[in-house]
Design a protein around this motif. Structure first.
Motif, PDB file in Angstrom:
ATOM      1  N   GLY A  35       6.542 -16.772   4.872  1.00 16.14           N
ATOM      2  CA  GLY A  35       5.411 -15.878   4.627  1.00 16.14           C
ATOM      3  C   GLY A  35       4.611 -16.313   3.423  1.00 16.14           C
ATOM      4  N   GLY A  36       3.695 -15.455   3.022  1.00 16.78           N
ATOM      5  CA  GLY A  36       2.822 -15.757   1.898  1.00 16.78           C
ATOM      6  C   GLY A  36       3.581 -15.822   0.576  1.00 16.78           C
ATOM      7  N   THR A  37       4.529 -14.942   0.395  1.00 16.48           N
ATOM      8  CA  THR A  37       5.279 -14.895  -0.864  1.00 16.48           C
ATOM      9  C   THR A  37       6.015 -16.207  -1.090  1.00 16.48           C
ATOM     10  N   GLU A  38       6.690 -16.693  -0.065  1.00 17.68           N
ATOM     11  CA  GLU A  38       7.413 -17.966  -0.225  1.00 17.68           C
ATOM     12  C   GLU A  38       6.432 -19.111  -0.491  1.00 17.68           C
TER      13      GLU A  38
ATOM     14  N   THR B  14      -4.676 -22.246  -3.896  1.00 15.57           N
ATOM     15  CA  THR B  14      -5.278 -20.934  -3.661  1.00 15.57           C
ATOM     16  C   THR B  14      -4.386 -20.104  -2.748  1.00 15.57           C
ATOM     17  N   ASP B  15      -4.169 -18.845  -3.160  1.00 13.29           N
ATOM     18  CA  ASP B  15      -3.478 -17.880  -2.312  1.00 13.29           C
ATOM     19  C   ASP B  15      -4.560 -17.329  -1.379  1.00 13.29           C
ATOM     20  N   ALA B  16      -4.554 -17.840  -0.147  1.00 15.11           N
ATOM     21  CA  ALA B  16      -5.605 -17.465   0.809  1.00 15.11           C
ATOM     22  C   ALA B  16      -5.062 -16.484   1.850  1.00 15.11           C
ATOM     23  N   VAL B  17      -4.029 -15.736   1.459  1.00 16.66           N
ATOM     24  CA  VAL B  17      -3.384 -14.814   2.407  1.00 16.66           C
ATOM     25  C   VAL B  17      -4.379 -13.795   2.973  1.00 16.66           C
ATOM     26  N   GLN B  18      -5.311 -13.319   2.140  1.00 16.37           N
ATOM     27  CA  GLN B  18      -6.272 -12.324   2.636  1.00 16.37           C
ATOM     28  C   GLN B  18      -7.517 -12.970   3.247  1.00 16.37           C
ATOM     29  N   ALA B  19      -7.655 -14.267   3.050  1.00 21.07           N
ATOM     30  CA  ALA B  19      -8.884 -14.929   3.503  1.00 21.07           C
ATOM     31  C   ALA B  19      -8.731 -15.546   4.891  1.00 21.07           C
TER      32      ALA B  19
ATOM     33  N   LEU C 218      -0.864 -19.118   3.259  1.00 20.51           N
ATOM     34  CA  LEU C 218      -1.344 -18.155   4.256  1.00 20.51           C
ATOM     35  C   LEU C 218      -0.164 -17.408   4.860  1.00 20.51           C
ATOM     36  N   SER C 219      -0.474 -16.284   5.498  1.00 19.07           N
ATOM     37  CA  SER C 219       0.587 -15.425   6.042  1.00 19.07           C
ATOM     38  C   SER C 219       0.177 -14.871   7.396  1.00 19.07           C
ATOM     39  N   GLY C 220       1.080 -15.001   8.385  1.00 17.40           N
ATOM     40  CA  GLY C 220       0.754 -14.618   9.763  1.00 17.40           C
ATOM     41  C   GLY C 220       0.381 -13.160   9.958  1.00 17.40           C
ATOM     42  N   HIS C 221       1.069 -12.258   9.256  1.00 15.91           N
ATOM     43  CA  HIS C 221       0.891 -10.832   9.599  1.00 15.91           C
ATOM     44  C   HIS C 221      -0.405 -10.229   9.075  1.00 15.91           C
ATOM     45  N   LYS C 222      -1.227 -11.040   8.391  1.00  7.41           N
ATOM     46  CA  LYS C 222      -2.504 -10.509   7.907  1.00  7.41           C
ATOM     47  C   LYS C 222      -3.641 -10.769   8.893  1.00  7.41           C
ATOM     48  N   PHE C 223      -3.351 -11.523   9.968  1.00 10.65           N
ATOM     49  CA  PHE C 223      -4.439 -11.795  10.936  1.00 10.65           C
ATOM     50  C   PHE C 223      -3.962 -11.704  12.380  1.00 10.65           C
TER      51      PHE C 223
HETATM   52  N1  PLP Z   1      -0.771 -12.861  -1.399  1.00  5.44           N
HETATM   53  C1  PLP Z   1      -1.658 -11.898  -1.083  1.00  5.44           C
HETATM   54  C2  PLP Z   1      -3.054 -11.979  -1.613  1.00  5.44           C
HETATM   55  C3  PLP Z   1      -1.278 -10.835  -0.267  1.00  5.44           C
HETATM   56  O1  PLP Z   1      -2.158  -9.882   0.039  1.00  5.44           O
HETATM   57  C4  PLP Z   1       0.064 -10.792   0.224  1.00  5.44           C
HETATM   58  C5  PLP Z   1       0.522  -9.647   1.041  1.00  5.44           C
HETATM   59  O2  PLP Z   1       0.168  -8.522   0.804  1.00  5.44           O
HETATM   60  C6  PLP Z   1       0.940 -11.834  -0.113  1.00  5.44           C
HETATM   61  C7  PLP Z   1       0.484 -12.847  -0.926  1.00  5.44           C
HETATM   62  C8  PLP Z   1       2.347 -11.859   0.376  1.00  5.44           C
HETATM   63  O3  PLP Z   1       2.410 -12.271   1.715  1.00  5.44           O
HETATM   64  P1  PLP Z   1       3.706 -11.957   2.611  1.00  5.44           P
HETATM   65  O4  PLP Z   1       3.676 -10.501   2.905  1.00  5.44           O
HETATM   66  O5  PLP Z   1       3.543 -12.798   3.832  1.00  5.44           O
HETATM   67  O6  PLP Z   1       4.902 -12.380   1.820  1.00  5.44           O
END
Ligand code: PLP
Length: 399
Positions: free
Chosen positions: A72-75, A180-185, A203-208
């Motif tokens: 996920g995005g955190t990792e 860049t943390d592009a999780v929301q982009a 990037l993170s799958g569950h945001k899109f």
């Molecule tokens: N970075 C941003 C900007 C986020 O909004 C989030 C999730 O809310 C994360 C990282 C973490 O992503 P994940 O939930 O996939 O670990």
């Protein structure tokens, strides 16, 4: 009768899209082979995983070998920061300086704080009242020992989009690695790793519209960060653990779908979002947080003075509206969001925050319902609030 549920927390998470679900399902019960197995059944899973990687790469204008699937995005965020530090340590630089911002997600902020304990110095750049980082401030913060710049592409609480391409050009000119943390982009605005000049992107799958628990880190060739997770050597030895094949396939299908419909869907969402921004700021002592012009298409965020954000959420929940008051992690604490404080809001006002984040399932009717219910709840809560002057109809701190 209770109103149907209106889900307005897509920046928190999204439903898996029917297409992504359909793409994933066979991998649970039929194509469940282990990609590391040598027999054809395993190799089919491997080839499907590589297809997913190629799709993700195409959507970001990257090469398939630059995409590493994560949990996920955190990792991905942890890996970017800790991996760069380890890489530099291997080259003899045992400490160094990192530039980030005061408004990052905790996946970055807490990792940066951990790195400070390991002896690294971190600059947390301020943002302006709209949550924008000044590229000139980034350039001014670069030092000879700066090993990494990590700046989010779009903020999760206020939806502000950062000037990533400008910062990328600065990082490149100074030969400093840029994450860049592009999780929301990703999946919401056009993302192009080359135009942005980024070396690393999360990037993170569950945001899109993909599943939870799967994401990716893009690493620009020839950059190769040391592994964060050790084990059987999957992902070219950089991220061990049996691959989440259904997850990666679902993420890729959702991303392709989001990118295919990006222009029309973002225009539709921005139209609905703007109705929320306009409509809800007709209330007195209500204002928009974040940027008016550089804003994620689906994210509307506000503060309502004299109202407690948590109470607002609970009352909206009772009306069938799922919303958020800042980041999911900070909503459990009594401190106001670090993002709202960083854009200069006083504590008392930052407490009254609301984020409504729209997605594919939201309609004009949903927006009309929200525009009716939020003012009613805000007015009701103000009438009961010790910090709302009922006679003067203003917060007690306004003279
Ligand atoms: N970075 C941003 C900007 C986020 O909004 C989030 C999730 O809310 C994360 C990282 C973490 O992503 P994940 O939930 O996939 O670990």
């Amino acid at each position: 009768m209770k109103h149907k549920m209106i889900y307005a927390d897509h920046a928190g998470t999204t439903a898996v899209t029917p297409k992504a679900l359909e793409a994933m399902l066979p991998y649970f019960t039929q194509g469940y082979g282990n990609p590391s197995s040598l027999y054809a059944f395993g190799q089919q899973a491997k080839s499907d995983l590589e297809q997913a990687r190629a799709t993700v790469a195409r959507c970001l204008n990257a090469q398939p070998e630059e995409i590493y699937f994560t949990s996920g995005g955190t990792e991905a965020d942890n890996w970017a920061l800790r991996g760069v530090a380890e890489l530099m340590a291997l080259k003899g630089k045992k400490t160094g300086h990192i530039i980030t911002t005061a408004i990052e997600h905790h996946a970055i902020l807490h990792t940066a704080q951990w790195m400070e304990k390991q002896g690294y110095e971190v600059s947390y750049l301020p943002v302006d009242g709209e949550g924008r980082v000044d590229p000139a401030a980034v350039e001014a913060a670069i030092r000879p020992d700066t090993i990494l710049i990590s700046i989010m592409a779009a903020n999760n609480e206020i939806g502000t989009i950062e000037p990533i391409a400008e910062i990328g050009a600065i990082a490149k000119a100074h030969k400093v690695l840029f994450h860049t943390d592009a999780v929301q982009a990703v999946g919401h605005i056009p993302v192009d790793v080359q135009a942005w000049n980024v070396d690393l992107l999360s990037l993170s799958g569950h945001k899109f519209g993909g599943p939870k628990g799967v994401g990716a880190l893009y690493m620009k060739k020839p950059l190769r960060l040391p592994a964060l997770i050790q084990g059987g050597g999957q992902e070219k030895g950089r991220r061990s653990g049996t691959e989440n094949v259904p997850g990666a396939v679902g993420l890729a299908a959702a991303l392709q779908e989001a990118v295919d419909h990006l222009a029309e869907e973002s225009a539709r969402l921005a139209g609905l979002r703007d109705q929320l921004l306009e409509g809800l700021t007709k209330l007195p002592y209500a204002s928009v947080t974040g940027s008016r012009s550089q804003r994620l298409p689906g994210t509307a965020s506000f503060v309502f003075e004299g109202v407690e954000g948590e109470a607002l959420l609970l009352h909206l929940d009772a009306k069938g509206i799922c919303a958020s008051s800042g980041s999911a992690c900070s909503s459990a604490s009594l401190d106001p969001s670090h993002v709202l404080l960083a854009i200069g809001l006083p504590h008392a006002i930052a407490h009254g925050s609301l984020r409504l984040s729209l997605g594919p399932d939201n309609t004009q009717e949903d927006v009309a319902y929200i525009l009716k219910e939020v003012p009613a709840v805000v007015n009701y809560l103000r009438e009961m609030s010790p910090v709302w002057d009922k006679d003067a109809q203003k917060p007690t701190w306004v003279l």
